[in-house]
Motif scaffolding. Structure first.
Motif, PDB file in Angstrom:
ATOM      1  N   ALA A  29       0.854  -1.175   0.000  1.00 28.55           N
ATOM      2  CA  ALA A  29       0.000   0.000   0.000  1.00 28.55           C
ATOM      3  C   ALA A  29       0.892   1.227   0.000  1.00 28.55           C
ATOM      4  O   ALA A  29       1.983   1.203   0.567  1.00 28.55           O
ATOM      5  N   ALA A  30       0.444   2.267  -0.649  1.00 25.19           N
ATOM      6  CA  ALA A  30       1.178   3.519  -0.651  1.00 25.19           C
ATOM      7  C   ALA A  30       0.325   4.577   0.033  1.00 25.19           C
ATOM      8  O   ALA A  30      -0.896   4.595  -0.107  1.00 25.19           O
ATOM      9  N   THR A  31       0.991   5.459   0.773  1.00 21.55           N
ATOM     10  CA  THR A  31       0.310   6.545   1.458  1.00 21.55           C
ATOM     11  C   THR A  31       0.920   7.870   1.022  1.00 21.55           C
ATOM     12  O   THR A  31       2.137   7.995   0.937  1.00 21.55           O
ATOM     13  N   SER A  32       0.060   8.834   0.717  1.00 18.59           N
ATOM     14  CA  SER A  32       0.515  10.165   0.333  1.00 18.59           C
ATOM     15  C   SER A  32      -0.550  11.173   0.719  1.00 18.59           C
ATOM     16  O   SER A  32      -1.730  11.000   0.381  1.00 18.59           O
ATOM     17  N   THR A  33      -0.153  12.200   1.436  1.00 16.31           N
ATOM     18  CA  THR A  33      -1.000  13.355   1.721  1.00 16.31           C
ATOM     19  C   THR A  33      -2.384  12.968   2.245  1.00 16.31           C
ATOM     20  O   THR A  33      -3.406  13.469   1.791  1.00 16.31           O
ATOM     21  N   CYS A  35      -3.944   9.944   2.059  1.00 14.78           N
ATOM     22  CA  CYS A  35      -4.636   8.874   1.346  1.00 14.78           C
ATOM     23  C   CYS A  35      -3.752   7.637   1.279  1.00 14.78           C
ATOM     24  O   CYS A  35      -2.532   7.748   1.146  1.00 14.78           O
ATOM     25  N   THR A  36      -4.384   6.469   1.366  1.00 13.49           N
ATOM     26  CA  THR A  36      -3.691   5.188   1.241  1.00 13.49           C
ATOM     27  C   THR A  36      -4.411   4.367   0.186  1.00 13.49           C
ATOM     28  O   THR A  36      -5.636   4.231   0.226  1.00 13.49           O
ATOM     29  N   LYS A  53     -13.185 -16.694 -18.781  1.00 11.60           N
ATOM     30  CA  LYS A  53     -13.051 -16.299 -17.378  1.00 11.60           C
ATOM     31  C   LYS A  53     -12.933 -14.786 -17.282  1.00 11.60           C
ATOM     32  O   LYS A  53     -12.173 -14.157 -18.025  1.00 11.60           O
ATOM     33  N   VAL A  54     -13.673 -14.212 -16.349  1.00 13.24           N
ATOM     34  CA  VAL A  54     -13.617 -12.778 -16.087  1.00 13.24           C
ATOM     35  C   VAL A  54     -12.956 -12.592 -14.726  1.00 13.24           C
ATOM     36  O   VAL A  54     -13.378 -13.188 -13.729  1.00 13.24           O
ATOM     37  N   ILE A  55     -11.913 -11.763 -14.705  1.00 20.11           N
ATOM     38  CA  ILE A  55     -11.123 -11.517 -13.497  1.00 20.11           C
ATOM     39  C   ILE A  55     -11.491 -10.138 -12.959  1.00 20.11           C
ATOM     40  O   ILE A  55     -11.659  -9.181 -13.721  1.00 20.11           O
ATOM     41  N   ARG A  56     -11.617 -10.030 -11.635  1.00 15.37           N
ATOM     42  CA  ARG A  56     -11.912  -8.756 -10.979  1.00 15.37           C
ATOM     43  C   ARG A  56     -10.653  -8.246 -10.281  1.00 15.37           C
ATOM     44  O   ARG A  56      -9.977  -8.985  -9.563  1.00 15.37           O
ATOM     45  N   TYR A  57     -10.357  -6.980 -10.499  1.00 17.32           N
ATOM     46  CA  TYR A  57      -9.194  -6.318  -9.906  1.00 17.32           C
ATOM     47  C   TYR A  57      -9.723  -5.233  -8.967  1.00 17.32           C
ATOM     48  O   TYR A  57     -10.304  -4.244  -9.421  1.00 17.32           O
ATOM     49  N   ASP A  58      -9.552  -5.424  -7.665  1.00 19.54           N
ATOM     50  CA  ASP A  58     -10.043  -4.474  -6.668  1.00 19.54           C
ATOM     51  C   ASP A  58      -8.904  -3.610  -6.138  1.00 19.54           C
ATOM     52  O   ASP A  58      -7.774  -4.087  -5.976  1.00 19.54           O
ATOM     53  N   THR A  59      -9.232  -2.368  -5.843  1.00 19.02           N
ATOM     54  CA  THR A  59      -8.283  -1.434  -5.237  1.00 19.02           C
ATOM     55  C   THR A  59      -8.970  -0.772  -4.054  1.00 19.02           C
ATOM     56  O   THR A  59     -10.047  -0.178  -4.202  1.00 19.02           O
ATOM     57  N   LYS A  60      -8.375  -0.894  -2.873  1.00 18.29           N
ATOM     58  CA  LYS A  60      -8.926  -0.286  -1.657  1.00 18.29           C
ATOM     59  C   LYS A  60      -8.308   1.101  -1.495  1.00 18.29           C
ATOM     60  O   LYS A  60      -7.086   1.256  -1.579  1.00 18.29           O
ATOM     61  N   VAL A  61      -9.175   2.096  -1.263  1.00 21.50           N
ATOM     62  CA  VAL A  61      -8.741   3.489  -1.175  1.00 21.50           C
ATOM     63  C   VAL A  61      -9.267   4.096   0.124  1.00 21.50           C
ATOM     64  O   VAL A  61     -10.474   4.055   0.385  1.00 21.50           O
ATOM     65  N   SER A 128      -1.143  -2.809 -11.131  1.00 25.72           N
ATOM     66  CA  SER A 128      -0.271  -1.802 -10.534  1.00 25.72           C
ATOM     67  C   SER A 128      -1.038  -0.495 -10.427  1.00 25.72           C
ATOM     68  O   SER A 128      -1.766  -0.132 -11.352  1.00 25.72           O
ATOM     69  N   VAL A 129      -0.848   0.194  -9.309  1.00 28.34           N
ATOM     70  CA  VAL A 129      -1.516   1.488  -9.135  1.00 28.34           C
ATOM     71  C   VAL A 129      -0.507   2.567  -8.777  1.00 28.34           C
ATOM     72  O   VAL A 129       0.479   2.334  -8.080  1.00 28.34           O
ATOM     73  N   GLY A 130      -0.771   3.743  -9.289  1.00 28.36           N
ATOM     74  CA  GLY A 130      -0.070   4.965  -8.909  1.00 28.36           C
ATOM     75  C   GLY A 130      -1.144   6.024  -8.715  1.00 28.36           C
ATOM     76  O   GLY A 130      -2.220   5.936  -9.317  1.00 28.36           O
ATOM     77  N   PHE A 131      -0.875   7.022  -7.871  1.00 32.69           N
ATOM     78  CA  PHE A 131      -1.925   8.012  -7.626  1.00 32.69           C
ATOM     79  C   PHE A 131      -1.355   9.356  -7.237  1.00 32.69           C
ATOM     80  O   PHE A 131      -0.179   9.489  -6.885  1.00 32.69           O
ATOM     81  N   GLN A 132      -2.229  10.357  -7.303  1.00 32.96           N
ATOM     82  CA  GLN A 132      -1.891  11.730  -6.938  1.00 32.96           C
ATOM     83  C   GLN A 132      -3.027  12.294  -6.095  1.00 32.96           C
ATOM     84  O   GLN A 132      -4.198  12.142  -6.447  1.00 32.96           O
ATOM     85  N   VAL A 133      -2.674  12.940  -4.987  1.00 36.31           N
ATOM     86  CA  VAL A 133      -3.654  13.512  -4.066  1.00 36.31           C
ATOM     87  C   VAL A 133      -3.568  15.033  -4.130  1.00 36.31           C
ATOM     88  O   VAL A 133      -2.478  15.605  -4.146  1.00 36.31           O
ATOM     89  N   THR A 134      -4.752  15.667  -4.134  1.00 40.30           N
ATOM     90  CA  THR A 134      -4.824  17.119  -4.055  1.00 40.30           C
ATOM     91  C   THR A 134      -5.650  17.484  -2.828  1.00 40.30           C
ATOM     92  O   THR A 134      -6.855  17.227  -2.795  1.00 40.30           O
ATOM     93  N   PRO A 135      -5.001  18.045  -1.785  1.00 42.04           N
ATOM     94  CA  PRO A 135      -5.769  18.490  -0.614  1.00 42.04           C
ATOM     95  C   PRO A 135      -6.515  19.787  -0.940  1.00 42.04           C
ATOM     96  O   PRO A 135      -6.096  20.559  -1.799  1.00 42.04           O
ATOM     97  N   ASP A 136      -7.640  19.999  -0.246  1.00 40.00           N
ATOM     98  CA  ASP A 136      -8.419  21.224  -0.464  1.00 40.00           C
ATOM     99  C   ASP A 136      -7.592  22.475  -0.216  1.00 40.00           C
ATOM    100  O   ASP A 136      -7.801  23.498  -0.859  1.00 40.00           O
ATOM    101  N   ASN A 137      -6.652  22.398   0.722  1.00 36.54           N
ATOM    102  CA  ASN A 137      -5.924  23.599   1.129  1.00 36.54           C
ATOM    103  C   ASN A 137      -4.502  23.663   0.575  1.00 36.54           C
ATOM    104  O   ASN A 137      -3.654  24.344   1.139  1.00 36.54           O
ATOM    105  N   GLY A 138      -4.233  22.984  -0.527  1.00 39.86           N
ATOM    106  CA  GLY A 138      -2.871  23.034  -1.036  1.00 39.86           C
ATOM    107  C   GLY A 138      -2.744  22.483  -2.443  1.00 39.86           C
ATOM    108  O   GLY A 138      -3.721  22.018  -3.030  1.00 39.86           O
ATOM    109  N   PRO A 139      -1.517  22.526  -2.938  1.00 37.66           N
ATOM    110  CA  PRO A 139      -1.278  22.023  -4.295  1.00 37.66           C
ATOM    111  C   PRO A 139      -1.279  20.492  -4.338  1.00 37.66           C
ATOM    112  O   PRO A 139      -1.173  19.824  -3.306  1.00 37.66           O
TER     113      PRO A 139
END
Length: 156
Positions: A29-33, A35-36, A53-61, A128-139
């Motif tokens: 798991a990755a954590t940034s600003t 969010c995990t 066959k159908v495969i399901r890929y889940d991501t917990k946020v 594989s997941v990568g992500f970007q977080v934008t807080p309400d009070n910042g860049p």
């Protein structure tokens, strides 16, 4: 230097090179600003009307309140003899007014992508997941590194 000492050094070197390969398949798991994001292992979901066959890929946020998140989720087939095969991607966007955990899912037909040498009757899938977080009070924070789900083998 004796033969046994040379052999021991060679084995130690091989083990050191192999260790990152063994760890690469582990879920993380990755954590940034505030969010995990955790890519969960792929699971068999159902057979479609064509019998595939159908495969399901889940991501917990999880995100704290006052966050917006953009997640890039890429599905891949692990290969032993070449670069892993890209099988598709999806982008998730969320706004969190209050702290919460959500699970995002995407379903895809199990590809038939491996050569005979790699075991044509099975596929080793992960995402594989990568992500970007934008807080309400910042860049916006920088994009995270990729995090992989566990690799799961599915028979065709």
């Amino acid at each position: 230097m004796s033969f046994s000492r040379k052999a021991l050094l060679a084995l130690t070197g091989i083990a050191a090179l192999a260790m990152p390969l063994a760890v690469a398949g582990a879920a993380s798991a990755a954590t940034s600003t505030g969010c995990t994001v955790t890519p969960l292992k792929p699971v068999f979901d159902h057979l479609n009307s064509s019998g595939d066959k159908v495969i399901r890929y889940d991501t917990k946020v999880y995100c704290d309140a006052g966050r917006s998140i953009e997640i890039l989720d890429e599905r891949r087939d692990q290969d032993n003899f070449s670069l892993d095969d890209f099988e598709g991607s999806i982008i998730y966007n969320h706004r969190f007014d209050s702290a919460a955990t959500v699970t995002e899912s995407v379903q895809a037909v199990l590809p038939d992508a491996d050569s005979l040498a790699e075991g044509a009757d099975k596929e080793e899938m992960y995402h594989s997941v990568g992500f970007q977080v934008t807080p309400d009070n910042g860049p916006a924070a920088p994009w995270t590194n990729w995090d992989d789900s566990p690799v799961v083998q599915f028979r065709l």
